[in-house]
Write a protein that holds these residues in place. Structure first.
Motif, PDB file in Angstrom:
ATOM      1  N   ARG A 185     -75.103   8.585  -5.861  1.00 26.14           N
ATOM      2  CA  ARG A 185     -73.793   8.020  -5.154  1.00 26.14           C
ATOM      3  C   ARG A 185     -73.578   6.651  -5.616  1.00 26.14           C
ATOM      4  N   ASP A 186     -72.331   6.393  -6.255  1.00 28.35           N
ATOM      5  CA  ASP A 186     -72.089   5.241  -6.875  1.00 28.35           C
ATOM      6  C   ASP A 186     -71.476   4.357  -5.724  1.00 28.35           C
ATOM      7  N   PHE A 187     -72.198   3.366  -5.351  1.00 28.03           N
ATOM      8  CA  PHE A 187     -71.825   2.457  -4.182  1.00 28.03           C
ATOM      9  C   PHE A 187     -71.484   0.887  -4.511  1.00 28.03           C
ATOM     10  N   HIS A 188     -71.065   0.792  -5.745  1.00 30.73           N
ATOM     11  CA  HIS A 188     -70.838  -0.338  -6.505  1.00 30.73           C
ATOM     12  C   HIS A 188     -69.376  -0.832  -6.161  1.00 30.73           C
ATOM     13  N   ARG A 189     -68.854  -1.790  -6.191  1.00 30.68           N
ATOM     14  CA  ARG A 189     -67.591  -2.212  -6.004  1.00 30.68           C
ATOM     15  C   ARG A 189     -67.096  -3.506  -6.438  1.00 30.68           C
ATOM     16  N   ALA A 190     -65.991  -4.153  -6.164  1.00 36.96           N
ATOM     17  CA  ALA A 190     -65.662  -5.654  -6.613  1.00 36.96           C
ATOM     18  C   ALA A 190     -64.832  -6.064  -5.347  1.00 36.96           C
ATOM     19  N   PHE A 191     -64.991  -7.353  -5.414  1.00 38.19           N
ATOM     20  CA  PHE A 191     -63.888  -8.239  -4.554  1.00 38.19           C
ATOM     21  C   PHE A 191     -63.003  -8.708  -5.727  1.00 38.19           C
ATOM     22  N   TYR A 192     -61.860  -9.115  -4.839  1.00 41.91           N
ATOM     23  CA  TYR A 192     -60.842  -9.720  -5.477  1.00 41.91           C
ATOM     24  C   TYR A 192     -60.112 -10.653  -4.800  1.00 41.91           C
ATOM     25  N   VAL A 193     -59.187 -11.482  -5.951  1.00 44.89           N
ATOM     26  CA  VAL A 193     -58.264 -12.703  -5.539  1.00 44.89           C
ATOM     27  C   VAL A 193     -56.956 -11.825  -5.433  1.00 44.89           C
ATOM     28  N   ILE A 194     -56.027 -11.935  -4.464  1.00 48.10           N
ATOM     29  CA  ILE A 194     -54.655 -11.637  -4.571  1.00 48.10           C
ATOM     30  C   ILE A 194     -53.856 -12.537  -4.261  1.00 48.10           C
ATOM     31  N   LEU A 195     -52.704 -12.707  -5.039  1.00 46.81           N
ATOM     32  CA  LEU A 195     -51.656 -13.749  -4.741  1.00 46.81           C
ATOM     33  C   LEU A 195     -50.328 -13.038  -4.882  1.00 46.81           C
ATOM     34  N   HIS A 196     -49.025 -13.520  -4.143  1.00 41.48           N
ATOM     35  CA  HIS A 196     -47.801 -13.036  -4.530  1.00 41.48           C
ATOM     36  C   HIS A 196     -47.521 -13.377  -5.784  1.00 41.48           C
ATOM     37  N   LYS A 197     -46.993 -12.596  -6.683  1.00 42.77           N
ATOM     38  CA  LYS A 197     -46.549 -12.939  -8.048  1.00 42.77           C
ATOM     39  C   LYS A 197     -45.451 -14.076  -7.984  1.00 42.77           C
ATOM     40  N   ASN A 198     -44.884 -14.276  -7.030  1.00 51.22           N
ATOM     41  CA  ASN A 198     -43.687 -15.664  -6.841  1.00 51.22           C
ATOM     42  C   ASN A 198     -44.256 -16.524  -6.128  1.00 51.22           C
ATOM     43  N   LYS A 199     -45.542 -16.469  -5.885  1.00 53.12           N
ATOM     44  CA  LYS A 199     -46.286 -17.741  -5.024  1.00 53.12           C
ATOM     45  C   LYS A 199     -46.187 -19.078  -5.764  1.00 53.12           C
ATOM     46  N   TYR A 200     -45.677 -19.915  -5.553  1.00 53.34           N
ATOM     47  CA  TYR A 200     -46.003 -21.291  -6.302  1.00 53.34           C
ATOM     48  C   TYR A 200     -47.517 -21.723  -6.324  1.00 53.34           C
ATOM     49  N   ARG A 201     -47.576 -21.752  -7.510  1.00 52.43           N
ATOM     50  CA  ARG A 201     -49.449 -22.172  -7.539  1.00 52.43           C
ATOM     51  C   ARG A 201     -49.510 -23.908  -7.445  1.00 52.43           C
ATOM     52  N   SER A 202     -49.578 -24.049  -6.142  1.00 53.43           N
ATOM     53  CA  SER A 202     -49.938 -25.540  -5.888  1.00 53.43           C
ATOM     54  C   SER A 202     -51.085 -26.041  -6.687  1.00 53.43           C
ATOM     55  N   THR A 203     -51.272 -27.399  -6.458  1.00 46.80           N
ATOM     56  CA  THR A 203     -52.576 -28.046  -6.788  1.00 46.80           C
ATOM     57  C   THR A 203     -53.474 -27.482  -6.107  1.00 46.80           C
ATOM     58  N   GLY A 204     -53.450 -27.346  -4.747  1.00 49.77           N
ATOM     59  CA  GLY A 204     -54.596 -26.800  -4.043  1.00 49.77           C
ATOM     60  C   GLY A 204     -54.949 -25.100  -4.279  1.00 49.77           C
ATOM     61  N   ILE A 205     -53.908 -24.608  -4.446  1.00 53.01           N
ATOM     62  CA  ILE A 205     -54.223 -23.318  -4.908  1.00 53.01           C
ATOM     63  C   ILE A 205     -54.982 -23.017  -6.145  1.00 53.01           C
ATOM     64  N   GLN A 206     -54.680 -24.007  -7.259  1.00 52.91           N
ATOM     65  CA  GLN A 206     -54.993 -23.835  -8.656  1.00 52.91           C
ATOM     66  C   GLN A 206     -56.529 -24.297  -8.550  1.00 52.91           C
ATOM     67  N   ARG A 207     -56.895 -25.315  -7.640  1.00 54.76           N
ATOM     68  CA  ARG A 207     -58.151 -25.885  -7.455  1.00 54.76           C
ATOM     69  C   ARG A 207     -59.025 -24.728  -6.867  1.00 54.76           C
ATOM     70  N   TRP A 208     -58.540 -23.989  -5.631  1.00 58.19           N
ATOM     71  CA  TRP A 208     -59.366 -23.040  -5.103  1.00 58.19           C
ATOM     72  C   TRP A 208     -59.702 -22.040  -6.112  1.00 58.19           C
ATOM     73  N   LEU A 209     -58.507 -21.406  -6.929  1.00 57.26           N
ATOM     74  CA  LEU A 209     -59.018 -20.439  -7.768  1.00 57.26           C
ATOM     75  C   LEU A 209     -59.943 -20.820  -8.861  1.00 57.26           C
ATOM     76  N   ALA A 210     -59.949 -22.013  -9.301  1.00 54.36           N
ATOM     77  CA  ALA A 210     -60.960 -22.644 -10.209  1.00 54.36           C
ATOM     78  C   ALA A 210     -62.490 -22.477  -9.765  1.00 54.36           C
ATOM     79  N   LEU A 211     -62.302 -22.995  -8.343  1.00 53.40           N
ATOM     80  CA  LEU A 211     -63.761 -22.577  -7.673  1.00 53.40           C
ATOM     81  C   LEU A 211     -64.418 -21.310  -7.628  1.00 53.40           C
ATOM     82  N   CYS A 212     -63.503 -20.523  -7.475  1.00 50.80           N
ATOM     83  CA  CYS A 212     -63.880 -19.022  -7.366  1.00 50.80           C
ATOM     84  C   CYS A 212     -64.352 -18.498  -8.835  1.00 50.80           C
ATOM     85  N   THR A 213     -63.807 -18.929  -9.532  1.00 49.48           N
ATOM     86  CA  THR A 213     -64.437 -18.491 -11.027  1.00 49.48           C
ATOM     87  C   THR A 213     -65.438 -19.309 -11.522  1.00 49.48           C
ATOM     88  N   GLN A 214     -66.020 -20.477 -10.844  1.00 53.81           N
ATOM     89  CA  GLN A 214     -67.345 -21.072 -11.134  1.00 53.81           C
ATOM     90  C   GLN A 214     -68.529 -20.320 -11.354  1.00 53.81           C
TER      91      GLN A 214
END
Length: 291
Positions: free
Chosen positions: A262-291
């Motif tokens: 049985r395949d129990f592998h899965r993924a975690f995801y980051v979700i944002l609203h497509k119309n969400k303004y990417r503030s400096t804080g959001i951009q830095r959080w996303l960068a941290l997640c990709t490190q």
């Protein structure tokens, strides 16, 4: 411009609360001032933004179309004001996380984020995948970290990291002595599972396709630790993320069960609203997640 940012704030608050009085209270305005601002906005552009449903004001098709664009504009205006006042400090961001991520990963991310940005304020909301996605869609959260797949036309969903679910039991459970479990073993067992709507349950159901109708689900619990305690008490077996079980496996309180077919592998995801303004804080959080 023929509209004001205050009119848009009133519109957005009314769409959120579906009530002008509550919208006015959230904006520290009088009810009459909020009603006037909303009426002026509609009259200036000869459009109706809400339908009255009982005592609620529910955004109609025009209102629903305008809402994400107005939300993005207001957030850009707030970000600009914040930069003018605080000289580009990060400010406040609201992050949602599902239970596994919130309890085992998000705090570490928050600590790293605050080390890099000492002036930042972070609000963390922990709930299941369905609840977090709804709050992101409603602009109550800036972004979400979820452990289940969630598809919506207004969401931007990005792969974050991989994960694995593990079937486990107490050391004295009869299945603990088996090297490999068969489908017959899985069907004969009493299961203690996360609730429907959680990412963990979604991953489990996908891995157990073909057996779901015949399974014996003894308990459904919303909290990972409660499930682990119930399994330790011998009430049944369960399936959770490996990251939630590592300490218990090392201590010997719980033992993993192998189900290689049985395949129990899965993924975690980051979700944002497509119309969400990417503030400096959001951009830095996303960068941290990709490190």
């Amino acid at each position: 411009m023929r509209y004001t940012l205050r009119q848009l704030e009133v519109f957005l608050a009314t769409a959120h609360f579906e009530n002008v009085t509550k919208a006015a209270q959230s904006l520290a305005m009088s009810q009459s001032a909020a009603s006037g601002a909303l009426k002026d906005l509609e009259q200036q552009f000869d459009m109706q933004l809400f339908d009255r449903v009982g005592k609620r004001l529910q955004a109609n098709e025009q209102g629903l179309s305008l809402r994400p664009k107005a939300q993005a504009l207001i957030e850009q205006a707030r970000a600009l004001e914040q930069e003018l006042v605080n000289h580009k400090d990060i400010g406040h961001i609201k992050v949602g996380a599902t239970l596994t991520i919130g309890n085992y990963l998000a705090v570490g991310l928050m600590a790293e984020f605050m080390r890099e940005n000492p002036s930042a304020e972070i609000q963390l909301e922990v709930a299941n995948t369905e609840a977090i996605a709804k709050q992101v869609l409603n602009f109550d959260l800036d972004l979400g970290l979820i452990e289940g797949e969630f598809h919506h036309a207004d969401l931007e969903v990005s792969h974050w990291r991989d994960d694995e679910l593990v079937v486990f039991c107490a050391p004295n459970h009869p299945l603990a002595a088996k090297q490999v479990l068969t489908d017959q073993d899985l069907l004969a067992a009493d299961w203690i599972l996360r609730e429907t709507g959680s990412g963990t349950r979604q991953g489990f159901d996908r891995a157990m396709h073909g057996l779901l109708a015949e399974q014996t689900i003894k308990l459904e619990l919303q909290h990972t630790e409660a499930i682990k305690r119930a399994v330790e008490a011998g009430l049944g077996i369960s399936c959770l993320s490996r990251i939630t079980l590592e300490d218990a496996f090392q201590r010997g309180n719980l033992v993993p069960l192998l189900v290689p077919h049985r395949d129990f592998h899965r993924a975690f995801y980051v979700i944002l609203h497509k119309n969400k303004y990417r503030s400096t804080g959001i951009q830095r959080w996303l960068a941290l997640c990709t490190q």
